[in-house]
Design a protein around this motif. Structure first.
Motif, short mmCIF file in Angstrom:
data_model
loop_
_atom_site.label_atom_id
_atom_site.label_comp_id
_atom_site.label_asym_id
_atom_site.label_seq_id
_atom_site.Cartn_x
_atom_site.Cartn_y
_atom_site.Cartn_z
N ARG A 180 58.23 41.47 -19.80
CA ARG A 180 56.77 41.41 -19.67
C ARG A 180 56.29 40.10 -19.06
NH1 ARG A 180 57.77 45.85 -20.38
NH2 ARG A 180 56.89 47.38 -21.82
N GLN A 200 54.66 45.05 -2.08
CA GLN A 200 53.55 45.67 -2.82
C GLN A 200 54.04 46.86 -3.65
OE1 GLN A 200 51.06 46.38 0.56
NE2 GLN A 200 50.43 44.23 0.71
N GLU A 203 55.37 45.55 -6.81
CA GLU A 203 54.27 45.26 -7.73
C GLU A 203 53.80 46.54 -8.41
OE1 GLU A 203 50.39 42.41 -7.60
OE2 GLU A 203 50.58 43.85 -5.95
N GLU A 204 53.69 47.61 -7.64
CA GLU A 204 53.25 48.89 -8.21
C GLU A 204 54.28 49.42 -9.22
OE1 GLU A 204 52.78 51.26 -4.76
OE2 GLU A 204 51.00 50.17 -4.05
N GLY A 240 53.54 47.88 -12.48
CA GLY A 240 52.24 48.20 -13.05
C GLY A 240 51.66 47.01 -13.78
N ASP A 241 51.11 47.25 -15.00
CA ASP A 241 50.53 46.16 -15.78
C ASP A 241 51.51 45.62 -16.82
OD1 ASP A 241 50.59 48.28 -17.54
OD2 ASP A 241 48.43 48.27 -17.97
N ARG A 242 52.78 46.02 -16.72
CA ARG A 242 53.77 45.57 -17.70
C ARG A 242 54.27 44.15 -17.42
NH1 ARG A 242 55.32 50.33 -15.99
NH2 ARG A 242 57.25 49.55 -15.03
N THR A 285 53.88 40.69 -14.25
CA THR A 285 53.18 40.18 -13.09
C THR A 285 54.18 39.87 -11.99
OG1 THR A 285 51.48 39.18 -14.48
CG2 THR A 285 51.64 38.39 -12.21
N ARG A 305 49.93 34.46 -9.97
CA ARG A 305 50.60 33.45 -10.78
C ARG A 305 51.59 32.61 -9.97
NH1 ARG A 305 52.10 36.10 -16.55
NH2 ARG A 305 52.56 33.91 -16.98
#
Length: 280
Positions: free
Chosen positions: A89, A104, A107-108, A111-113, A115, A140
């Motif tokens: 995480r 990209q 990154e997808e 997800g939001d799990r 950064t 970040r």
């Protein structure tokens, strides 16, 4: 002023470049882990020399604050997916030579799990000052840059989202590595017609600072062509995504593919590499 808290870092995988990058972290006192599952003796030796701490499985990196991926472009998506399937995480730094679109997609994948920070390493393995830079983009990126401040790998943060650092890396590599492909093609053509020595003299007089003027550099290119082949494919994809012609990059990809048998071969010569370009 006290030093900032440095997270434990996971490194995938300590090849020649990855081990050198990892060594920059360990010399700063950053605990850096590597995954030994499926790795051979050469990788173990590099990891040991770099001061990395062995863990057996990717899942053992889940508690790291940062995971750094340095691998051949063709494996970048697979490595990212492997990490995304763990409980990690933290910050995932993809420092591979892949297109902005593929970055990209990494990154997808998280997800939001976690950064994702986009990274582009420019230059040789950082074993001395002033030879290598790490370009970074994403929300970040400044935190990751802080890990490398004061090391031989100079961090440079770019404004903007994931994909920007990769774009700069590939734009630079397109010119830099195409020059070696062009030099090899030129010498192979000259040798075919018996004027190789004359080309060496002419290039040394007129283009002394280029790969054409310094043909010995073709050897290094030949040894690394197994990586460069995939990198040319990524640059070609980025060109297509941008509406630019990919033909030069596809041609260079095909040229570097002819050198795949010479991967990391310390004995390969310019003559062998030029012969590999001949259909005859």
């Amino acid at each position: 002023m006290t030093d900032p808290v440095r997270p434990t870092v996971g490194l995938l995988h300590p090849g020649d470049m990855g081990a050198a990058v990892g060594a920059q972290l360990t010399t700063r006192g950053v605990r850096t882990l590597w995954v030994s599952e499926g790795r051979g003796a050469a990788t173990r030796s590099r990891a040991r020399e770099a001061g990395l701490v062995e863990v057996p499985r990717p899942a053992d990196l889940a508690e790291c604050g940062v995971i750094l991926s340095v691998c051949p472009p063709a494996f970048a998506a697979e490595v990212a997916g492997m990490v995304a399937d763990t409980a990690f995480r933290g910050v995932y730094l993809d420092a591979n030579a892949i297109s902005p679109r593929h970055t990209q997609q990494v990154e997808e994948r998280f997800g939001d799990r976690a950064t994702v920070v986009d990274g582009g390493i420019v230059g040789p393995p950082p074993r001395r000052e002033g030879v290598a830079r790490l370009y970074l983009s994403g929300a970040r990126a400044p935190e990751v840059a802080g890990l490398f401040e004061g090391t031989f790998l100079e961090p440079v943060v770019l404004d903007g989202p994931v994909g920007r650092a990769s774009a700069l890396k590939l734009a630079f590599a397109a010119y830099n590595k195409l020059t070696y492909a062009l030099a090899a093609q030129s010498y192979a053509l000259a040798e075919r017609y018996g004027v190789g020595e004359q080309l060496r003299e002419l290039a040394g007089a007129k283009l002394a600072g280029t790969p054409l003027g310094q043909p010995a550099g073709i050897v290094s290119a030949g040894q690394r062509a197994w990586r460069w082949e995939g990198e040319m494919a990524e640059i070609a994809d980025a060109c297509v995504d941008s509406g630019l012609p990919p033909d030069l990059l596809r041609a260079a990809e095909a040229l570097f593919a002819r050198w795949s048998a010479h991967r990391d071969d310390p004995r390969v010569s310019v003559e062998q590499l030029l012969a590999s370009l001949s259909d005859g």
